[in-house]
Design a protein around this motif. Structure first.
Motif, PDB file in Angstrom:
ATOM      1  N   UNK A  86      56.508   8.875 170.661  1.00 14.62           N
ATOM      2  CA  UNK A  86      57.022   7.850 171.573  1.00 14.62           C
ATOM      3  C   UNK A  86      56.641   6.426 171.167  1.00 14.62           C
ATOM      4  N   UNK A  87      56.274   6.207 169.932  1.00 19.68           N
ATOM      5  CA  UNK A  87      55.813   4.893 169.518  1.00 19.68           C
ATOM      6  C   UNK A  87      56.868   3.810 169.644  1.00 19.68           C
ATOM      7  N   UNK A  88      56.429   2.626 170.067  1.00 17.49           N
ATOM      8  CA  UNK A  88      57.329   1.493 170.210  1.00 17.49           C
ATOM      9  C   UNK A  88      57.440   0.701 168.927  1.00 17.49           C
ATOM     10  N   UNK A  89      57.352  -0.607 169.028  1.00 16.45           N
ATOM     11  CA  UNK A  89      57.481  -1.451 167.847  1.00 16.45           C
ATOM     12  C   UNK A  89      56.320  -1.234 166.874  1.00 16.45           C
ATOM     13  N   UNK A  90      56.566  -1.542 165.598  1.00 14.74           N
ATOM     14  CA  UNK A  90      55.552  -1.504 164.549  1.00 14.74           C
ATOM     15  C   UNK A  90      54.302  -2.250 165.044  1.00 14.74           C
ATOM     16  N   UNK A  91      53.111  -1.621 164.931  1.00 16.76           N
ATOM     17  CA  UNK A  91      52.783  -0.393 164.191  1.00 16.76           C
ATOM     18  C   UNK A  91      52.811   0.888 165.026  1.00 16.76           C
ATOM     19  N   UNK A  92      53.178   0.782 166.315  1.00 17.49           N
ATOM     20  CA  UNK A  92      53.091   1.958 167.190  1.00 17.49           C
ATOM     21  C   UNK A  92      54.021   3.080 166.767  1.00 17.49           C
ATOM     22  N   UNK A  93      55.083   2.757 166.041  1.00 17.86           N
ATOM     23  CA  UNK A  93      56.052   3.770 165.614  1.00 17.86           C
ATOM     24  C   UNK A  93      55.704   4.388 164.262  1.00 17.86           C
ATOM     25  N   UNK A  94      54.489   4.172 163.797  1.00 13.81           N
ATOM     26  CA  UNK A  94      54.046   4.736 162.514  1.00 13.81           C
ATOM     27  C   UNK A  94      52.811   5.598 162.737  1.00 13.81           C
ATOM     28  N   UNK A  95      52.946   6.526 163.659  1.00 16.51           N
ATOM     29  CA  UNK A  95      51.828   7.388 164.054  1.00 16.51           C
ATOM     30  C   UNK A  95      51.512   8.428 162.977  1.00 16.51           C
ATOM     31  N   UNK A  96      50.284   8.939 163.014  1.00 16.70           N
ATOM     32  CA  UNK A  96      49.932  10.085 162.173  1.00 16.70           C
ATOM     33  C   UNK A  96      50.555  11.337 162.772  1.00 16.70           C
ATOM     34  N   UNK A  97      51.112  12.174 161.919  1.00 20.43           N
ATOM     35  CA  UNK A  97      51.774  13.388 162.421  1.00 20.43           C
ATOM     36  C   UNK A  97      50.805  14.539 162.619  1.00 20.43           C
ATOM     37  N   UNK A  98      49.679  14.537 161.882  1.00 23.29           N
ATOM     38  CA  UNK A  98      48.807  15.710 161.929  1.00 23.29           C
ATOM     39  C   UNK A  98      48.219  16.015 163.306  1.00 23.29           C
ATOM     40  N   UNK A  99      48.020  15.045 164.216  1.00 20.82           N
ATOM     41  CA  UNK A  99      47.525  15.439 165.546  1.00 20.82           C
ATOM     42  C   UNK A  99      48.486  16.356 166.305  1.00 20.82           C
TER      43      UNK A  99
END
Length: 511
Positions: A364-377
């Motif tokens: 659910x990340x918004x604008x950069x950098x929130x939309x570049x989350x780590x996938x492993x969690x």
């Protein structure tokens, strides 16, 4: 890779171009059969299988590598993807800059070296080989427009250590320092700099013949060295249009460019220099329709413009609803049916579908950098994950359509007019009929497909391959369908489905 001199000898550069080895091409028409999973390498998976914390707000490296991608190819392939797009691979500016660390890869400093944070040359070749062994393609993100060096002074014009900017190394290889101030002035857009005084993106002088030939030679070698099948090209509108045809010819593989604008007439000329573009004009219409309650009819209007004005129509475009530069759909809306409708769009129109990593996990990340989350969690969850299953079904439906209808990839998507055009969309791309709505889970929308559309015969059974539910035409061949909790539907005639197949076999009526 050939070690090209700094902006010096055009003759030597041309010679190197002639001597560069040719590579086996993966042309655009081969990519139209594919679907692409986009990855920010640093945020996808670690090669050692660990799951460290990743504070995205710090804008720092979190540890993802090319080996990590190799280890998760089963996960990607299980969704039905047969190509991946990875973030830029070359060496970037090191350390903490005014904008954080260069974990994303877009701040190139030495185009002849790889980013050591992601692995070695052997690791990248191993990724390419692993993909090819699975009949999958590798797309690499590249930046041609600029390089990055941290200013060494606060004076104007700013000072830089040009020796870091390889293979250029001198100010004469870059446009004079000026930041873009007027996006309606194309010269300003192409020759002034992106960024800002704290983190300037030094704009390469792509009118300089030596610089140009360096880039042409570099891309030919890069594709050859790592057996790359396609290129996503960053910031295309910031480089003169007549630079691109020869660049694409030297690459020898499918090239799709980022032209960040919502205007089809502006974007269309770039499809003459590269194979195509990421379809941002349609993206903006789709994003507005599904996040802001915009008019669904604008999607049809935008696509129709693009079909008429883009070279090769919309068959070669990259079709997407999320990426690393724009907010994720769930950051704006929480209604599950709207999210699924939006996710369906790239798979049922003319373009090459692209899914941004994390969509299948409901990120659910918004604008950069929130939309570049780590996938492993996320644990790469494939069980009891409705969005993962939704993507599987969409890929399966598209691949079935390609296999069952030779004309599918060459036939324009048609839009069947609806009385509730502001909230519904009916997209016909035989043998698929996609019914989309932005009404939400409590909506009571419906679609009407008259027999005059010429799609179906009387009393014909159709299967929604997303749920395996069925609907039927009436005695005159008209089709009327109600929304089911506002969910999208992708219909295929039951007579075309096989009882021995993997797509809704229980409802199949074919041989």
């Amino acid at each position: 890779m050939l070690n090209v001199p700094r902006c010096a000898s055009v003759a030597i550069l041309v010679l190197q171009l002639l001597l560069s080895a040719m590579v086996a091409a993966a042309p655009a028409d081969q990519w139209t059969k594919r679907s692409i999973y986009q990855i920010v390498t640093d945020r996808f998976a670690l090669g050692d299988g660990t799951s460290p914390s990743c504070n995205i707000g710090e804008r720092k490296y979190c540890g993802g590598t090319w080996q990590g991608i190799i280890d998760k190819l089963d996960y990607i392939q299980e969704m039905g993807f047969d190509a991946i797009w990875i973030s830029p691979i070359v060496e970037n500016v090191e350390g903490v800059t005014d904008g954080g660390e260069a974990y994303h890869g877009y701040w190139a400093q030495n185009i002849y070296s790889l980013n050591p944070h992601f692995g070695t040359a052997d690791d990248l070749r191993s990724l390419s080989n692993a993909l090819h062994q699975r009949n999958m393609y590798l797309m690499v993100d590249i930046v041609v427009n600029h390089l990055v060096a941290v200013p060494t002074s606060n004076t104007w014009p700013q000072s830089f250590d040009y020796s870091l900017l390889q293979p250029f190394g001198g100010s004469n290889c870059f446009h004079p320092e000026c930041f873009i101030s007027d996006y309606n002035n194309q010269t300003d857009v192409e020759q002034c700099w992106l960024g800002y005084s704290g983190l300037p993106l030094l704009d390469l002088d792509t009118e300089n013949a030596t610089t140009v030939n360096t880039m042409y030679s570099w891309i030919k070698d890069l594709v050859s060295d790592y057996s790359i099948d396609g290129l996503r090209v960053d910031t295309v509108k910031h480089v003169r249009k007549d630079f691109w045809p020869e660049f694409a010819a030297n690459a020898g593989v499918y090239t799709v460019g980022e032209v960040l604008i919502g205007d089809v007439p502006y974007a269309a000329p770039y499809t003459n220099g590269l194979d195509s573009i990421l379809d941002y004009p349609t993206y903006f219409a789709v994003y507005n329709a599904f996040t802001s309650g915009g008019n669904m009819a604008t999607i049809a209007d935008m696509v129709t413009q693009a079909q008429d004005q883009y070279n090769h129509g919309t068959f070669y475009v990259g079709s997407f609803v999320e990426n690393q530069d724009n907010p994720r759909i769930p950051s704006i809306v929480s209604d599950n049916s709207i999210i699924r409708n939006a996710m369906t769009w790239p798979f049922i129109n003319d373009g090459i579908p692209i899914l941004y990593y994390g969509q299948e996990q409901g990120y659910k990340g918004g604008n950069d950098p929130a939309n570049r989350e780590a996938l492993w969690p996320s644990g790469f969850n494939t069980e009891d994950n409705p969005l993962f299953a939704h993507v599987q079904a969409l890929n399966a439906a598209r691949k079935y359509a390609i296999a069952s209808s030779p004309a599918f990839l060459l036939s324009k998507a048609r839009f069947i007019p609806q009385s509730s055009a502001s909230s519904t969309l009916a997209v016909s791309k035989s043998p698929l009929l996609a019914l989309l709505t932005n009404g939400g889970s409590s909506s009571t929308e419906s679609w009407s497909i008259p027999n005059s559309a010429g799609l179906y015969s009387a009393n014909e059974t159709l299967v929604d391959v997303l749920t395996c539910n069925t609907v039927s035409t009436d005695a005159d061949g008209n089709l009327n369908v109600m929304a089911k909790n506002g969910m999208p539907q992708v219909l295929i005639p039951a007579r075309l489905l096989s009882p021995s197949g993997s797509l809704c076999a229980g409802q199949a009526q074919g041989l």
